[in-house]
Design an enzyme around this catalytic site. Structure first.
Site, PDB file in Angstrom:
ATOM      1  N   ASP A   1     -16.668  -7.681  -5.364  1.00 50.51           N
ATOM      2  CA  ASP A   1     -15.954  -7.778  -4.091  1.00 50.51           C
ATOM      3  C   ASP A   1     -15.799  -6.413  -3.424  1.00 50.51           C
ATOM      4  O   ASP A   1     -16.042  -6.259  -2.228  1.00 50.51           O
ATOM      5  CB  ASP A   1     -14.563  -8.401  -4.305  1.00 50.51           C
ATOM      6  CG  ASP A   1     -14.663  -9.827  -4.812  1.00 50.51           C
ATOM      7  OD1 ASP A   1     -15.791 -10.371  -4.840  1.00 50.51           O
ATOM      8  OD2 ASP A   1     -13.621 -10.395  -5.176  1.00 50.51           O
TER       9      ASP A   1
ATOM     10  N   SER B   1       2.755  -5.181   7.219  1.00 49.71           N
ATOM     11  CA  SER B   1       1.652  -6.111   7.450  1.00 49.71           C
ATOM     12  C   SER B   1       2.130  -7.216   8.365  1.00 49.71           C
ATOM     13  O   SER B   1       3.190  -7.811   8.121  1.00 49.71           O
ATOM     14  CB  SER B   1       1.168  -6.723   6.123  1.00 49.71           C
ATOM     15  OG  SER B   1       0.337  -7.837   6.405  1.00 49.71           O
TER      16      SER B   1
HETATM   17  P1  ADP Z   1      -8.228 -13.210  -2.207  1.00 48.04           P
HETATM   18  O1  ADP Z   1      -9.057 -14.348  -2.660  1.00 48.04           O
HETATM   19  O2  ADP Z   1      -7.954 -13.320  -0.735  1.00 48.04           O
HETATM   20  O3  ADP Z   1      -8.755 -11.891  -2.602  1.00 48.04           O
HETATM   21  P2  ADP Z   1      -6.057 -12.444  -3.973  1.00 48.04           P
HETATM   22  O4  ADP Z   1      -4.962 -13.262  -4.558  1.00 48.04           O
HETATM   23  O5  ADP Z   1      -7.000 -11.774  -4.877  1.00 48.04           O
HETATM   24  O6  ADP Z   1      -6.793 -13.386  -2.916  1.00 48.04           O
HETATM   25  O7  ADP Z   1      -5.402 -11.282  -3.074  1.00 48.04           O
HETATM   26  C1  ADP Z   1      -4.377 -11.521  -2.171  1.00 48.04           C
HETATM   27  C2  ADP Z   1      -3.489 -10.283  -2.095  1.00 48.04           C
HETATM   28  O8  ADP Z   1      -4.078  -9.252  -1.273  1.00 48.04           O
HETATM   29  C3  ADP Z   1      -2.176 -10.584  -1.418  1.00 48.04           C
HETATM   30  O9  ADP Z   1      -1.230 -11.081  -2.332  1.00 48.04           O
HETATM   31  C4  ADP Z   1      -1.773  -9.221  -0.873  1.00 48.04           C
HETATM   32  O10 ADP Z   1      -1.210  -8.426  -1.880  1.00 48.04           O
HETATM   33  C5  ADP Z   1      -3.096  -8.605  -0.489  1.00 48.04           C
HETATM   34  N1  ADP Z   1      -3.389  -8.822   0.945  1.00 48.04           N
HETATM   35  C6  ADP Z   1      -4.552  -9.274   1.447  1.00 48.04           C
HETATM   36  N2  ADP Z   1      -4.513  -9.329   2.789  1.00 48.04           N
HETATM   37  C7  ADP Z   1      -3.295  -8.908   3.163  1.00 48.04           C
HETATM   38  C8  ADP Z   1      -2.631  -8.716   4.418  1.00 48.04           C
HETATM   39  N3  ADP Z   1      -3.227  -8.997   5.569  1.00 48.04           N
HETATM   40  N4  ADP Z   1      -1.370  -8.251   4.400  1.00 48.04           N
HETATM   41  C9  ADP Z   1      -0.759  -7.946   3.257  1.00 48.04           C
HETATM   42  N5  ADP Z   1      -1.323  -8.096   2.047  1.00 48.04           N
HETATM   43  C10 ADP Z   1      -2.574  -8.572   1.983  1.00 48.04           C
HETATM   44 MG    MG Z   2      -9.041 -11.223  -4.679  1.00 46.36          MG
END
Ligand code: ADP
Ligand code: MG
Length: 390
Positions: free
Chosen positions: A171, A66
């Site tokens: 979601d 990523s």
């Molecule tokens: P959100 O409100 O954005 O959903 P969460 O804490 O539920 O927040 O989710 C965030 C998690 O999603 C990160 O810790 C990671 O595991 C994953 N994630 C989301 N976007 C990315 C990305 N671009 N690259 C890597 N992991 C991601």
């Molecule tokens: Mg989330």
């Protein structure tokens, strides 16, 4: 197409990627913390995306990179488990584990490079975007025929079972079923939905990302889920219900008596009145009554602040200053706390509103929010990558 990602893939894996994918994030117009109570929600996909380029491997490993997170992750398909070393990869890896748990044979490995402009851990559901995207990638790469709602269900199973979050379905649904210009009116008791033309007429719908990272505050999400279950078990003795969403506003007086515990009553009151606000919002939208729509959005925020207690000081401050600077409505969107909100403002006020809100928030917290116009877009996208021969 993202040529930079394609070039990066070629450089790292000395091979051509085969497919390009995109997944949006989401806002929720109204119906908050109702999904895990089998209630009503009204989300929409918005045009910030996680993109990915993907190719097959000759072995059985999943290799993940990523551009937004440090560290590549490589795991054999037969050895996937939720471990701290897998770090952010526990989200995408859960999809492969869940497919195998469902009995699908995944005969080869994949290389995936992700790149995203979705704010992470900010309430716009980068997690569901990542999960839906990876489920979609798996369905296309392994030829597993899954409809968009099935992608959402697979992603939700993965988030609850593999990642252990007791979240609702909203979601994953909002992102997999996103449609340009449409909001998704979803009944989480049946997963039946309709696309709605929600219009604020000549007003603009704005997204405000507070940029307060949720790690700053311990999120009581699972505590709210537990409180709702506790209240449900008490109320089941008196009402013939399977979820809090079976209750009507008229039942609340009785609930108040039964739930001597005032906190549990306020949680129930939020869920029941929020479901009613979603119904009223849909009606107001059909009647083009923008004033009532805005009023319902504001009342939703107040209920989440006073009864459900999930807004937190940052989002409450954003609510107050947004109204002060001319917003007709402003409410938190998503799980709450250090997350995001939506506002409805006059088109011509946008630049001025944005400047003033950012300034006040920065002066108080030294954090700069991100503010942009909501662009409601389609859900998941896949394209073949045509590799030109030299
Ligand atoms: P959100 O409100 O954005 O959903 P969460 O804490 O539920 O927040 O989710 C965030 C998690 O999603 C990160 O810790 C990671 O595991 C994953 N994630 C989301 N976007 C990315 C990305 N671009 N690259 C890597 N992991 C991601
Ligand atoms: Mg989330």
């Amino acid at each position: 197409m993202n040529n930079r990602l394609v070039d990066l893939y070629k450089k790292q894996f000395k091979a051509n990627p085969e497919k390009y994918f995109m997944s949006p994030c989401r806002i929720n117009l109204i119906g908050e913390h109702t999904d895990y109570n089998a209630g009503l929600v009204l989300p929409a996909a918005i045009s910030k995306y996680i993109q990915a380029v993907v190719g097959k491997r000759k072995d059985n490993k999943i290799h993940l990179k990523s551009l937004n997170k440090l560290g590549d992750i490589e795991v054999s398909l037969d050895k996937i488990s939720n471990t701290p070393e897998n770090n952010w990869g526990n989200y995408p890896l859960g999809i492969f584990a869940t497919l195998q748990k469902r009995g699908y044979k995944l005969p080869f490995g994949l290389n995936i490079i992700y790149s995203s402009n979705v704010p992470i851990a900010s309430g716009l559901s980068s997690s569901a975007s990542m999960l839906d995207l990876t489920a979609f990638i798996a369905s296309k790469m392994y030829n597993i025929p899954l409809q968009n709602d099935e992608i959402a269900l697979l992603a939700h199973q993965s988030e609850t079972e593999f990642n252990g979050l007791q979240c609702g379905i909203m979601d994953e649904f909002a992102i997999a079923l996103g449609k340009k210009g449409k909001s998704i009116f979803l009944d989480c008791s049946t997963n039946k939905f309709t696309y709605e033309d929600v219009s604020f007429k000549d007003l603009s719908l704005v997204v405000i990302v507070s940029n307060v990272k949720r790690a700053l505050i311990a999120s009581p999400y699972n505590q709210r889920v537990a409180e709702c279950n506790e209240a449900l078990n008490i109320l089941k003795k008196r009402f013939n219900i399977t979820s809090l969403s079976d209750l009507k506003v008229l039942d609340l007086e009785e609930c108040k008596k039964l739930l001597c515990n005032n906190v549990l009553y306020r949680r129930v009151k939020h869920v029941v009145t929020e479901n009613q606000r979603v119904r009223d919002f849909i009606d107001a939208s059909k009647n083009e009554n923008v004033e009532l729509m805005c009023d319902l959005l504001n009342r939703s925020h107040e209920s989440l602040r006073d009864d459900y207690e999930v807004t937190g000081e940052y989002l409450d401050f954003l609510h107050d200053i947004s109204l002060k600077y001319g917003a007709l409505a402003e409410r938190m969107t998503g799980a709450g706390f250090g997350g995001s909100s939506i506002a409805v403002i006059k088109k011509e006020d946008f630049d001025d509103f944005k400047e003033k809100v950012i300034k006040d928030f920065y002066l108080k917290y030294r954090i700069k929010p991100l503010i942009f116009l909501a662009d409601i877009c389609d859900g998941l996208v896949v394209k073949d990558i045509v590799n030109k021969k030299k």
